[in-house]
Design a protein around this motif. Structure first.
Motif, PDB file in Angstrom:
ATOM      1  N   GLU A  93      82.847  45.730  54.397  1.00 19.45           N
ATOM      2  CA  GLU A  93      82.511  47.119  54.070  1.00 19.45           C
ATOM      3  C   GLU A  93      82.813  48.094  55.205  1.00 19.45           C
ATOM      4  O   GLU A  93      82.390  49.255  55.139  1.00 19.45           O
ATOM      5  N   SER A  94      83.546  47.653  56.197  1.00 19.44           N
ATOM      6  CA  SER A  94      83.750  48.497  57.379  1.00 19.44           C
ATOM      7  C   SER A  94      84.525  49.765  57.086  1.00 19.44           C
ATOM      8  O   SER A  94      84.453  50.736  57.844  1.00 19.44           O
ATOM      9  N   TRP A 135      77.689  53.342  61.100  1.00 17.19           N
ATOM     10  CA  TRP A 135      78.112  52.312  60.143  1.00 17.19           C
ATOM     11  C   TRP A 135      79.637  52.248  60.050  1.00 17.19           C
ATOM     12  O   TRP A 135      80.213  51.181  59.890  1.00 17.19           O
ATOM     13  N   ARG A 136      80.290  53.406  60.209  1.00 22.52           N
ATOM     14  CA  ARG A 136      81.762  53.454  60.114  1.00 22.52           C
ATOM     15  C   ARG A 136      82.432  52.980  61.399  1.00 22.52           C
ATOM     16  O   ARG A 136      83.613  52.590  61.389  1.00 22.52           O
ATOM     17  N   THR A 137      81.695  52.985  62.501  1.00 20.20           N
ATOM     18  CA  THR A 137      82.328  52.692  63.797  1.00 20.20           C
ATOM     19  C   THR A 137      81.817  51.395  64.413  1.00 20.20           C
ATOM     20  O   THR A 137      81.684  51.298  65.631  1.00 20.20           O
ATOM     21  N   GLY A 138      81.542  50.394  63.579  1.00 19.98           N
ATOM     22  CA  GLY A 138      81.284  49.076  64.118  1.00 19.98           C
ATOM     23  C   GLY A 138      79.930  48.474  63.853  1.00 19.98           C
ATOM     24  O   GLY A 138      79.663  47.354  64.299  1.00 19.98           O
ATOM     25  N   PRO A 158      84.848  39.102  69.101  1.00 19.30           N
ATOM     26  CA  PRO A 158      83.460  39.595  69.098  1.00 19.30           C
ATOM     27  C   PRO A 158      83.191  40.718  68.115  1.00 19.30           C
ATOM     28  O   PRO A 158      82.044  40.923  67.711  1.00 19.30           O
ATOM     29  N   ALA A 159      84.213  41.484  67.742  1.00 21.25           N
ATOM     30  CA  ALA A 159      84.001  42.610  66.839  1.00 21.25           C
ATOM     31  C   ALA A 159      83.834  42.125  65.404  1.00 21.25           C
ATOM     32  O   ALA A 159      84.440  41.119  65.010  1.00 21.25           O
ATOM     33  N   PRO A 160      83.038  42.823  64.594  1.00 21.42           N
ATOM     34  CA  PRO A 160      82.870  42.405  63.195  1.00 21.42           C
ATOM     35  C   PRO A 160      84.174  42.376  62.419  1.00 21.42           C
ATOM     36  O   PRO A 160      84.282  41.646  61.425  1.00 21.42           O
ATOM     37  N   THR A 161      85.154  43.155  62.861  1.00 25.55           N
ATOM     38  CA  THR A 161      86.429  43.215  62.150  1.00 25.55           C
ATOM     39  C   THR A 161      87.469  42.242  62.689  1.00 25.55           C
ATOM     40  O   THR A 161      88.610  42.240  62.225  1.00 25.55           O
ATOM     41  N   ASP A 162      87.094  41.418  63.666  1.00 29.90           N
ATOM     42  CA  ASP A 162      88.009  40.385  64.168  1.00 29.90           C
ATOM     43  C   ASP A 162      87.963  39.194  63.220  1.00 29.90           C
ATOM     44  O   ASP A 162      87.313  38.174  63.473  1.00 29.90           O
ATOM     45  N   VAL A 163      88.643  39.327  62.093  1.00 28.74           N
ATOM     46  CA  VAL A 163      88.528  38.344  61.023  1.00 28.74           C
ATOM     47  C   VAL A 163      89.902  38.085  60.418  1.00 28.74           C
ATOM     48  O   VAL A 163      90.707  39.001  60.259  1.00 28.74           O
TER      49      VAL A 163
END
Length: 667
Positions: free
Chosen positions: A559-560, A550-553, A155-160
């Motif tokens: 760009e995270s 923006w830095r925390t999710g 679910p997190a934007p960084t789960d990639v």
């Protein structure tokens, strides 16, 4: 002779209306070739902003371009959210076909133009919509297309996770996910997959957080095993502090690459040893010019090795040119055309592969697909399409490339467009209002090409100046690294310096200065309104305004961690994040502003804009949130509404009659 009417700046009558600008907004892009067939993408603002595919034939110059991909199909990738080259024409089953990424579900499809069956899926439908995304397809082993796959695993934007994958063209992977083979992986971000001419090696570019691709990347080469996967990979170029943005095979032992090892993106030749290691790269054109740029999208080609052994190359600083480079002598021969800006999307066409296809433009010509003969340097346009509405020549704004002095005496590059209209003039005592345009990125560049949006304002008597502030590309690594740790400072100072200089020299009215930008440009616009008193109003589009959020999710994976270089290490520099954020100075904004946002924006989500609105004081402002828009506006109705709202704001603040619907300002 009838005297030219004297009218206030801003109120000049113009034949360029917002509807016509919106109807033809965008430019052809991502050319590709299959023999004498030349393909490209084209936006369709009137069709909900979809992207179609068009093609023309070099051997049928009188036929003109034809649309290939019917509505509602939309060839657009969401990898990194910015996408990249979304398609590849190829021969499949003895006929011309195309593999493309469909925007709505992000699956790869195979389409044979003219067949009634329509596109058929090549990749599986993920359990979560658009969780599997594909970009930059290239020719792989027989019966396959290779590309970058981005898999969203949580679910997190960084789960990639990302990989170079091989997709079979027979459609077997549409129902069997296991039929998609992982060729290479390892680093968080991947780009530029290329199979060597003999099929025995594969190369790609990769990088990891917190680096961005203009900071540090690695060029990797590996052997291709019998099962079609990469084996024994070696990093052959790049590394900390070096950005390699492209690599192409010349032959099975030679790679031509673009690296900024010298401080400028230049072309190099690299020879591989049998064990996969490499000799030191040899500079082919060691110049203080750029032969490369930032990898915001995946798939650009600044250099193109040709069958003759020569290399086509896009190069320059404030503007770019197309040249033919001899790798043996280093001779660089610029092609003589009226175009002053060449897109880094070169491909070779024709049976001998000696016709270079590119997208090019100039201040008088909208972007168009160009075919250049390497043999005699002749050229012709293949598309006269969607680069903008017809701007009458007398209304075309004339760019003036300027270098202004910023704080500490530093250079600030900018392009000035003065008001221009053959049917009106202002009183001698009046000076024109000006809008400072701030490009996005911030690692990006404003280019001098025919832009109907600029003409929309200059033809009405509103000047425009595009600022390539410190941090912009096109002027070497040192110039773009001025922004390291200084975002919200250097960019704002440079925009302010240019605005003040125009006012002091009498070009602009000091009391009627505006600032306008989107994305990172929206950040600079908001910051300039919050931290300076130079601008009478501002237009903020899909901005970043809260660095902590923006830095925390609150943004996508790509760009995270961008702020690690732009602001400082998180969380050690948290105080700096908070101090720089316009959202924390919102109550102090005293200049009227217009804030516009797409409700589906994954890069700068609406929560950022809404948070700013919650904290503004009594300053007049308006908020427009557009349904169905992502990062940047693509639909004709949105583009028209945004332009007219912007003009309405200027009319109210600067004191003229705009002749467009008035945007309601609150409170």
């Amino acid at each position: 002779m009838t005297a030219m009417p004297i009218l206030p700046y801003g109120a000049w009558p113009s034949p360029i209306d917002a509807k016509s600008v919106a109807r033809a907004d965008g430019a052809p892009g991502w050319p590709a070739a299959l023999g004498d067939e030349v393909w490209w993408t084209e936006p369709r603002p009137l069709e909900q902003g979809r992207v179609t595919l068009c093609r023309a034939r070099l051997d049928e110059p009188d036929e003109g371009p034809k649309e290939v991909l019917p509505a509602p199909w939309n060839a657009r990738s969401r990898v990194h959210e910015y996408g990249g080259r979304p398609y590849l024409p190829l021969e499949a089953g003895g006929a011309t076909a195309v593999v493309f990424t469909e925007f709505s579900d992000q699956r790869l499809y195979l389409y044979r133009p003219g067949e009634r069956t329509g596109p058929v899926p090549l990749t599986p439908a993920p359990g979560t919509p658009s969780a599997l995304r594909y970009v930059e397809p290239v020719a792989g082993r027989e019966g396959e297309v290779w590309c970058i796959r981005e898999e969203h695993t949580g679910p997190a934007p960084t789960d990639v996770e990302r990989a170079v994958v091989a997709v079979p063209l027979d459609g077997s992977a549409a129902e069997d996910p296991g039929a998609v083979r992982v060729v290479a992986s390892g680093r968080r971000f991947l780009a530029c997959p290329r199979l060597s001419p003999d099929g025995r090696r594969v190369s790609w570019i990769g990088w990891d957080h917190p680096d961005m691709p203009w900071d540090s990347t690695f060029l990797t080469v590996a052997a291709v095993d019998g099962d079609g996967t990469a084996a024994s990979p070696h990093d052959v170029a790049g590394g900390p502090g070096e950005s390699v943005v492209q690599a192409e095979w010349g032959d099975e032992n030679t790679l031509f690459l673009v690296s900024d090892a010298s401080g400028w993106w230049n072309p190099y030749q690299l020879t591989l040893e049998p064990d996969g290691t490499a000799r030191a790269p040899v500079a082919l054109a060691p110049l203080t010019e750029e032969f490369g740029g930032p990898l915001w999208q995946l798939g650009p080609r600044w250099i193109l090795p040709l069958q003759s052994g020569l290399i086509a190359a896009v190069h320059g600083t404030a503007s770019t040119r197309l040249a033919i480079l001899c790798p043996d002598s280093g001779a660089l021969d610029d092609v003589d055309t009226p175009h002053t800006e060449w897109s880094p999307r070169l491909v070779a066409a024709g049976r001998a592969g000696e016709t270079v296809i590119a997208v090019a433009a100039s201040p008088e010509l909208p972007p168009e697909v160009i075919a250049v003969s390497v043999a005699d340097r002749s050229w012709r346009a293949l598309s006269r399409t969607s680069g903008g509405p017809e701007v009458p020549p007398a209304y075309v704004p004339r760019p003036e490339e300027r270098v202004f002095e910023g704080p500490g005496g530093r250079e600030v590059h900018a392009t000035v467009y003065r008001p221009r209209n053959p049917e009106a003039q202002a009183a001698d005592v009046e000076r024109p209002p000006y809008a400072v345009w701030v490009h996005g990125g911030p690692t990006g560049r404003a280019v001098s090409v025919l832009d109907a949006e600029i003409a929309y304002f200059t033809s009405r008597g509103i000047g425009v100046v595009q600022v390539n502030y410190g941090g912009s590309t096109g002027f070497g690594r040192a110039y773009r690294e001025r922004l390291r740790g200084e975002w919200g400072v250097v960019d704002v100072e440079d925009a302010v310096a240019v605005a003040r200089a125009l006012a002091e020299e009498g070009t602009a009215d000091p009391d009627r200065l505006a600032i306008r930008g989107g994305s990172a440009g929206g950040w600079t616009t908001a910051a300039a309104l919050a931290f300076s008193d130079v601008f009478a109003c501002g237009v903020i589009q899909y901005p970043i305004v809260d660095l902590v959020g923006w830095r925390t999710g609150e943004t996508h994976d790509f760009e995270s961690q961008y702020l690690e270089s732009l602001i400082g290490p998180w969380p050690q520099a948290r105080a700096r994040y908070e101090e720089r954020s316009p959202v924390n100075r919102a109550e102090g904004i005293s200049a009227p502003f217009l804030l516009m946002q797409g409700d589906e924006d994954e890069i700068c989500p609406p929560v950022q804009a809404r948070r700013l609105l919650e904290r503004v004081g009594e300053v007049p402002h308006a908020y427009l949130e557009f349904q169905g828009e992502q990062h940047g506006f693509r639909r004709a109705e949105t583009i028209r509404a945004a332009l007219e709202a912007e003009l309405s704001l200027y009319a109210r603040v600067f004191g003229f009659d705009a002749g467009v619907p008035a945007v309601e300002l609150r409170p």
